[in-house]
Design an enzyme around this catalytic site. Structure first.
Site, PDB file in Angstrom:
ATOM      1  N   GLY A   1     -23.585  16.634 -35.658  1.00 37.45           N
ATOM      2  CA  GLY A   1     -24.919  17.223 -35.747  1.00 37.45           C
ATOM      3  C   GLY A   1     -25.692  17.390 -34.466  1.00 37.45           C
ATOM      4  O   GLY A   1     -26.526  18.282 -34.362  1.00 37.45           O
TER       5      GLY A   1
ATOM      6  N   GLU B   1     -29.945  12.453 -30.792  1.00 40.09           N
ATOM      7  CA  GLU B   1     -29.832  12.589 -32.246  1.00 40.09           C
ATOM      8  C   GLU B   1     -30.621  13.804 -32.701  1.00 40.09           C
ATOM      9  O   GLU B   1     -31.753  14.001 -32.254  1.00 40.09           O
ATOM     10  CB  GLU B   1     -30.391  11.350 -32.948  1.00 40.09           C
ATOM     11  CG  GLU B   1     -29.470  10.166 -32.954  1.00 40.09           C
ATOM     12  CD  GLU B   1     -28.337  10.278 -33.962  1.00 40.09           C
ATOM     13  OE1 GLU B   1     -28.107  11.361 -34.552  1.00 40.09           O
ATOM     14  OE2 GLU B   1     -27.657   9.268 -34.142  1.00 40.09           O
TER      15      GLU B   1
ATOM     16  N   ASP C   1     -32.666   9.275 -39.684  1.00 45.98           N
ATOM     17  CA  ASP C   1     -32.930   9.118 -41.106  1.00 45.98           C
ATOM     18  C   ASP C   1     -32.976   7.619 -41.422  1.00 45.98           C
ATOM     19  O   ASP C   1     -33.946   6.953 -41.094  1.00 45.98           O
ATOM     20  CB  ASP C   1     -31.836   9.855 -41.879  1.00 45.98           C
ATOM     21  CG  ASP C   1     -32.211  10.164 -43.305  1.00 45.98           C
ATOM     22  OD1 ASP C   1     -32.854   9.329 -43.953  1.00 45.98           O
ATOM     23  OD2 ASP C   1     -31.838  11.240 -43.803  1.00 45.98           O
TER      24      ASP C   1
ATOM     25  N   LYS D   1     -37.514  10.875 -39.308  1.00 40.31           N
ATOM     26  CA  LYS D   1     -37.883  10.764 -40.720  1.00 40.31           C
ATOM     27  C   LYS D   1     -38.051   9.287 -41.073  1.00 40.31           C
ATOM     28  O   LYS D   1     -37.188   8.678 -41.699  1.00 40.31           O
ATOM     29  CB  LYS D   1     -36.786  11.413 -41.575  1.00 40.31           C
ATOM     30  CG  LYS D   1     -37.231  11.727 -42.975  1.00 40.31           C
ATOM     31  CD  LYS D   1     -36.117  12.147 -43.923  1.00 40.31           C
ATOM     32  CE  LYS D   1     -35.217  13.238 -43.458  1.00 40.31           C
ATOM     33  NZ  LYS D   1     -34.237  13.621 -44.504  1.00 40.31           N
TER      34      LYS D   1
ATOM     35  N   ASP E   1     -26.644  19.484 -41.722  1.00 37.61           N
ATOM     36  CA  ASP E   1     -25.811  20.194 -42.691  1.00 37.61           C
ATOM     37  C   ASP E   1     -26.036  19.736 -44.118  1.00 37.61           C
ATOM     38  O   ASP E   1     -26.674  18.722 -44.376  1.00 37.61           O
ATOM     39  CB  ASP E   1     -24.339  19.972 -42.344  1.00 37.61           C
ATOM     40  CG  ASP E   1     -23.891  18.548 -42.630  1.00 37.61           C
ATOM     41  OD1 ASP E   1     -23.006  18.366 -43.478  1.00 37.61           O
ATOM     42  OD2 ASP E   1     -24.433  17.610 -42.010  1.00 37.61           O
TER      43      ASP E   1
ATOM     44  N   ARG F   1     -24.881  23.987 -40.414  1.00 37.97           N
ATOM     45  CA  ARG F   1     -25.087  23.457 -39.056  1.00 37.97           C
ATOM     46  C   ARG F   1     -25.352  24.560 -38.038  1.00 37.97           C
ATOM     47  O   ARG F   1     -26.046  24.357 -37.064  1.00 37.97           O
ATOM     48  CB  ARG F   1     -23.847  22.686 -38.581  1.00 37.97           C
ATOM     49  CG  ARG F   1     -23.638  21.369 -39.223  1.00 37.97           C
ATOM     50  CD  ARG F   1     -22.516  20.616 -38.490  1.00 37.97           C
ATOM     51  NE  ARG F   1     -21.988  19.521 -39.259  1.00 37.97           N
ATOM     52  CZ  ARG F   1     -22.545  18.321 -39.343  1.00 37.97           C
ATOM     53  NH1 ARG F   1     -23.658  18.083 -38.694  1.00 37.97           N
ATOM     54  NH2 ARG F   1     -21.999  17.373 -40.063  1.00 37.97           N
TER      55      ARG F   1
END
Length: 172
Positions: A45, A96, A100, A128, A156, A162
């Site tokens: 990612g 990053e 999350d 987040k 994704d 992505r």
């Protein structure tokens, strides 16, 4: 052929993402003036953000890639591909695209600290905190978001989306 974004709403346009990247790059350049940076890019990612940051930062730099994965929700975390360069005594930044739960990032941070870098910081495009399971925080944050499912710019849904240059959220 139907795209996953067809069922989603626009969240961040390409221009907005690039403004956030520019802000992050300026902060990093200011903090690391006259020093070399080693960017650590967790696959898959973070590749977009890493590439954009590297193009915007004119300081000497290197990049290396890791692949860390969690076996299942809340399961064990394993290193599929470790770094290949020596980071001992170096200034290291983990890149990053989104933070999350923080589980894999915490694992990666501990792994890299074991190599005794001079410094280790974290940059993220999106943070987040509502989903955080471990107390980890980025040093450079592009934007803090609510607990929404996002796709695009490296993020994704079952490996789809992505490649989108914009970021989308599920429609409510």
């Amino acid at each position: 052929m139907k795209q996953i974004r067809d069922e989603m709403a626009a969240f961040l346009k390409q221009e907005d993402i690039q403004k956030l990247v520019g802000k992050l790059a300026a902060q990093i350049e200011n903090d690391y003036e006259g020093r070399e940076i080693i960017f650590i890019c967790p696959l898959r990612g973070s590749i977009h953000l890493t590439a954009d940051l590297m193009r915007r930062i004119s300081l000497p730099q290197q990049v290396d890639f890791v692949f860390v994965r969690s076996t299942e929700k809340g399961g064990a975390i394993s290193m599929q591909k470790d770094i290949s360069i020596n980071i001992t005594g170096k200034d290291v930044i983990i890149v990053e695209e989104i933070i999350d739960t923080g589980r894999t990032l915490s694992y990666l941070k501990d792994r890299l600290l074991a190599s005794k870098p001079a410094s280790l910081k974290i940059v993220t495009l999106l943070d987040k905190p509502a989903r955080r399971e471990l107390p980890i925080r980025a040093d450079y944050i592009g934007k803090t978001i609510e607990d929404r499912y996002v796709v695009g710019y490296g993020m994704d849904s079952d490996e789809k989306g992505r490649n989108y240059s914009e970021i989308y959220v599920l429609k409510n």
